[in-house]
Design a protein around this motif. Structure first.
Motif, short mmCIF file in Angstrom:
data_model
loop_
_atom_site.label_atom_id
_atom_site.label_comp_id
_atom_site.label_asym_id
_atom_site.label_seq_id
_atom_site.Cartn_x
_atom_site.Cartn_y
_atom_site.Cartn_z
N ASP A 164 0.77 -1.07 0.35
CA ASP A 164 0.20 -0.22 -0.09
C ASP A 164 0.66 1.23 0.32
N ARG A 165 1.45 1.52 -1.50
CA ARG A 165 1.86 2.93 -1.35
C ARG A 165 1.95 3.24 -2.84
N ASN A 166 0.43 2.85 -3.68
CA ASN A 166 -0.41 3.22 -4.43
C ASN A 166 -1.13 4.49 -3.83
N CYS A 167 -1.81 5.32 -4.91
CA CYS A 167 -2.04 6.77 -4.19
C CYS A 167 -3.04 6.92 -6.87
N GLU A 168 -4.01 7.50 -6.34
CA GLU A 168 -4.48 7.45 -7.79
C GLU A 168 -3.38 8.86 -8.64
N PHE A 169 -3.40 8.05 -9.22
CA PHE A 169 -2.51 9.34 -10.49
C PHE A 169 -2.77 9.20 -11.72
N ASP A 170 -2.74 10.52 -13.00
CA ASP A 170 -2.94 10.23 -14.00
C ASP A 170 -1.58 10.60 -14.85
N GLN A 171 -0.23 10.76 -14.27
CA GLN A 171 1.48 10.71 -14.94
C GLN A 171 1.94 9.49 -14.79
N ILE A 172 2.95 9.59 -15.15
CA ILE A 172 3.78 8.31 -14.74
C ILE A 172 5.20 8.61 -15.69
N ILE A 173 6.32 9.13 -14.59
CA ILE A 173 7.71 9.73 -15.19
C ILE A 173 8.31 9.44 -14.82
N GLU A 174 9.72 8.56 -15.21
CA GLU A 174 10.65 7.71 -14.87
C GLU A 174 12.21 8.54 -15.12
#
Length: 306
Positions: A238-248
């Protein structure tokens, strides 16, 4: 000053119990004591404090084959443990924490079998550029630990199937695959087994500190409150949140994967996953990024100024 050397053996293979005992020792280590804790886990992927289990391993396959996923306190990357590994932990107060001395114990133990080990990169021990040990570190402000795994007769086929690191991470390190950069010590010296390595580690530990160590085994009936923490879904996943972008972004020390909630061009919320050696790296970045424009250069600037 260290006047007491203690060795603990765990003959149980439950990763949650073994990690709980490790944290218990960290909280209890005496001012004048150095502890060497030796343990093994069965069919387990152990991820670093700031990593995502879903990104680092094949969760479904591991669970289907009755394996385990565990999260440790320290930073760094994911590792595979089986009964062909021996895991070690050095624990002491912060003022007695001496990574160079502790690494020399591993090198001397390996050297007793006629092999020369070198410390490479940020956290690896290798022989002829083939890694056999990864190391990581953690401090609670009062005491510190240095732990790692020694590959002796590990099942590389399972390791290859379970671990699924980012291709960008592998490319940044110049690695073709998970398996290609590692070596089992038993391949290099046939008299190395988990049992013989444990004996060699204890001997090198006593020599390094000039002390005769008292030895103890983890009592199977011992109640460990922290065991429930390490077993919990919240700690592991449980380190998740609602997100709409991913960047590396590749930083100086690690690959940072950021899951972002963006509104009107500004970062509202973020969860950071990384294999940085600093256990606090993800938390620091999560505190700094909200309110920043969703512009790669702005994010990179914050990362590189940490």
């Amino acid at each position: 000053m260290i006047t007491k050397a203690t060795v603990y053996f765990s003959h149980q293979y439950d990763p949650y119990r073994n990690l709980a005992f490790e944290e218990t020792l960290l909280k209890q280590v005496a001012q004048d004591e150095i502890i060497l804790y030796l343990w093994q886990n069965q069919d387990t992927v152990v991820i670093g404090r700031n990593q995502s289990a879903w990104q680092e391993c094949d969760v479904a396959l591991l669970e289907k084959e009755n394996g385990h996923i565990a999260r440790r306190m320290s930073g760094g990357g994911a590792v595979y443990h089986d009964l062909g590994n021996v895991n070690f932990t050095f624990l002491s107060t912060c003022q007695n924490h001496d990574v160079k001395r502790q690494l020399s114990i591993i090198q001397k133990a390996v050297g007793s079998f006629g092999l020369e080990a070198t410390f490479t990169g940020r956290n690896d021990l290798a022989i002829d550029n083939r890694k056999f040990s990864g190391n990581a570190y953690y401090s609670n402000g009062t005491a510190s630990l240095h732990h790692g795994t020694l590959l002796i007769q590990s099942d590389f086929e399972r390791m290859q199937r379970y671990l699924t690191p980012s291709k960008q991470k592998l490319a940044a390190k110049g690695i073709a695959s998970v398996e290609s950069r590692v070596a089992n010590l038993h391949e290099l010296a046939s008299d190395i087994t988990p049992e013989s390595m444990r004996s060699a580690l204890v001997s090198a530990f006593e020599d390094a500190y000039g002390l005769s160590a008292s030895t103890h085994c983890l009592d199977p009936s011992l109640h460990l409150e922290l065991e429930e923490k390490y077993k919990s879904h919240e700690w592991i996943f449980d380190r998740n949140c609602e997100f709409d972008q991913i960047i590396e972004i590749q930083g100086n020390d690690a690959l940072y994967t950021m899951h972002l909630k963006v509104s009107h061009g500004m970062i509202d919320n973020v969860k950071v996953y990384c294999d940085a050696m600093d256990p606090q790296a993800a938390q620091i970045l999560e505190q700094k990024l909200p309110g920043t424009p969703y512009v790669r250069e702005a994010i990179e600037q914050i990362l590189h100024n940490m």
